[in-house]
Design an enzyme around this catalytic site. Structure first.
Site, PDB file in Angstrom:
ATOM      1  N   GLU A 217       0.898  -1.223   0.137  1.00  0.00           N
ATOM      2  CA  GLU A 217       0.013   0.035  -0.054  1.00  0.00           C
ATOM      3  C   GLU A 217       0.918   1.293  -0.100  1.00  0.00           C
ATOM      4  O   GLU A 217       0.804   2.074   0.961  1.00  0.00           O
ATOM      5  CB  GLU A 217      -1.092   0.014   1.177  1.00  0.00           C
ATOM      6  N   GLU A 407      -5.550  -8.376  -0.715  1.00  0.00           N
ATOM      7  CA  GLU A 407      -6.115  -8.220   0.581  1.00  0.00           C
ATOM      8  C   GLU A 407      -7.574  -7.885   0.248  1.00  0.00           C
ATOM      9  O   GLU A 407      -7.991  -7.161  -0.534  1.00  0.00           O
ATOM     10  CB  GLU A 407      -5.661  -6.987   1.182  1.00  0.00           C
TER      11      GLU A 407
END
Ligand code: BGP
Length: 508
Positions: A217, A407
């Site tokens: 991320e 995810e």
């Protein structure tokens, strides 16, 4: 016939800092996350950018901090210390619990845990290497052999069952000393340190690991530059500088892998929460475009397209921020484009020109206006399976490259009773999201190569530090204060997901 491709990579995902524990074992150094306590509801603020209050408390308790404008490399660093904290006694706040230090003790349970993953039929396991196990401070010239050996063991254990390890190189685990000495990626020196680390792990594991990701991320610096980039600052210019250095570091890793191990695939990893316009008012639609540009697309544009996009350059200029671009950098970005895009997807957001009077709710690191058409999780994150299909389409249309979903999942409170956990809410969540992903593949033609639900085994929450925010198919008996037997139990969703994998997504 299955709607999923034949070799679809079903699996699960974790990160070292949230599951391994053993934070000082076999030579591991402290990482940024080792300093964070259980944060009640949040360990980050949603300010842009933010410094965790807990880390400030941690630093204050050391009584060794002096604030300066210059780091040891002479770069624009926010602070440095006269003396670094004594590594032998890192637990400076005696009355606090540091959840990531024990986590679920995967370090000593990995064989048992991987056996359970194998029982579910995992084709891959997305995990991360803790940088501070390999280079405890980040600055050593030689890697820590005991740390390298640990991951050899983990990879071998996976491969024994035919599970491919899919590895994130940096998932909120930057060696803490990099923050102390050079303010993390605010310094260009961090690029060299990352490159050294990347070369070490590619050289060591290229036979065992074919799929890699550079920074988890990478766009989360917008909210949390400390855990993402080791940056201790609330100066937006330094955060932008850190992201720029991370781009370079990632590109250099890609270039090295391509030159030396052409069979490796190195992806970027971007948190996805696209913004729906609150209404069809053109101003709201424009607000959505702008929000997506600056929260996510800037990062994937640089890493997938290999250049700094115009909208960002204009914005930086308006703000008087100059990126520290040196000669040859732009070529590095161009040559070091990622091979695929990995994403986390938990929710969509709402963009609105004027937020006044509208209800807001929490999200994966950022707050958003409530979407009245969606349900929320117990932690206020909005649940949007259709948004998942939308996200996959949006990204594929933009880059036309394979997508790996590393995810997705539901953080929920589970109850263990007589050795059982009944979690129909989790099954329902996954059923709808997997169905939406199947539509993206089968109806829309999006190239999705795999799916690894987050926290396939319960672990420490990133945003709150809680254990009670559980994501797993496997329950781990430990609570928010770190008490419990650490025993593992299969939840109802365990058998359900096993069936999903067995039938290649046909039986939901
Ligand atoms: C992502 C992080 C993960 C993970 C997940 C769930 O942002 O990459 O590390 O933790 O979110 O978030 P949380 O743990 O805060 O519920």
């Amino acid at each position: 016939m299955s709607r999923f491709p034949e070799n679809f990579l079903w699996g699960g995902a974790t990160a070292a800092n949230q599951c391994e524990g053993a934070y000082r074992e076999d030579g591991k150094g402290l990482s940024v996350t080792d300093t964070l306590t259980c944060g009640g509801l949040s360990r980050h603020t949603c300010d842009i950018p933010s410094i965790p209050e807990q880390f400030k408390k941690y630093l204050a308790s050391l009584r060794m901090v002096t604030w300066t404008k210059q780091g040891e490399d002479g770069a624009s660093v926010a602070f440095k210390m006269d003396t670094y904290p004594d590594d032998a006694s890192p637990a400076v706040l005696e009355d606090e619990y540091y959840p990531n230090r024990q986590a679920i003790d995967f370090y000593h349970h990995y064989k048992e845990d991987i056996a359970l993953f194998a029982e579910m039929g995992f084709k891959c396991y997305r995990m991360s290497i803790a940088w501070s196990r390999i280079y405890p401070t980040g600055f050593e010239s030689e890697p820590n052999e005991a740390g390298l050996k640990f991951y050899d063991n983990v990879f071998d254990e996976c491969l024994k069952y035919g599970i491919r390890p899919v590895v994130t190189m940096s998932h909120y685990e930057i060696p803490l000393e990099m923050t102390y000495r050079i303010n993390g990626f605010a310094s260009r020196k961090a690029v060299d340190l990352f490159e050294k680390y990347a070369r070490t792990i590619f050289d060591r594991y290229h036979d065992k690991v074919k799929y890699w990701m550079t920074f988890n991320e990478i766009n989360s610096s917008v909210h949390s530059g400390f855990i993402n980039a080791g940056v201790f600052t609330n100066d937006i210019a330094l955060v932008e500088q850190a992201s720029y250095h991370q781009f370079l570091a990632a590109a250099k890793a890609v270039i090295y892998a391509h030159e030396h191990y052409p069979d490796l695939k190195v992806g970027c990893m971007i948190a996805q929460s696209p913004a729906y316009p609150y209404s069809c008012k053109p101003e709201d639609v424009m607000a959505g475009l702008i929000r997506d540009n600056f929260y996510a697309d800037y990062y994937s544009d640089v890493m997938m397209r290999g250049y700094l996009p115009e909208y960002k350059l204009k914005d930086l200029k308006r703000k008087g921020i100059e990126l520290p671009v040196q000669e040859g950098d732009l070529q590095i970005l161009e040559e070091g484009k990622a091979d695929y895009i990995a994403i986390s997807y938990y929710q969509t957001q709402i963009a609105v020109a004027d937020e006044k009077g509208l209800e807001t709710t929490a999200g994966n690191m950022s707050r958003t206006v409530v979407n009245p058409h969606l349900e929320k999780s117990e932690w206020g994150w909005m649940i949007d399976p259709v948004g998942f299909r939308f996200t996959l389409n949006r990204l594929y249309n933009r880059y036309h490259k394979s997508i790996l979903v590393v995810e997705n999942g539901l953080g929920a409170k589970d109850v263990l009773e007589d050795g059982q956990v009944h979690d129909p809410y989790r099954i329902d969540y996954f059923r709808k999201h997997i169905d939406a992903m199947a539509d993206a593949i089968d109806i829309d033609g999006v190239d999705v190569m795999g799916y690894t639900p987050w926290g396939c085994i319960d672990l420490i929450s990133c945003s709150t530090g809680q254990m009670s925010k559980r994501y797993g198919f496997i329950y781990v008996d430990v609570d928010d204060a770190g008490s419990g037997t650490l025993k593992r139990y299969k939840k109802d969703s365990f058998a359900w997901y096993k069936k999903v994998i067995e039938t290649n997504g046909e039986c939901l």
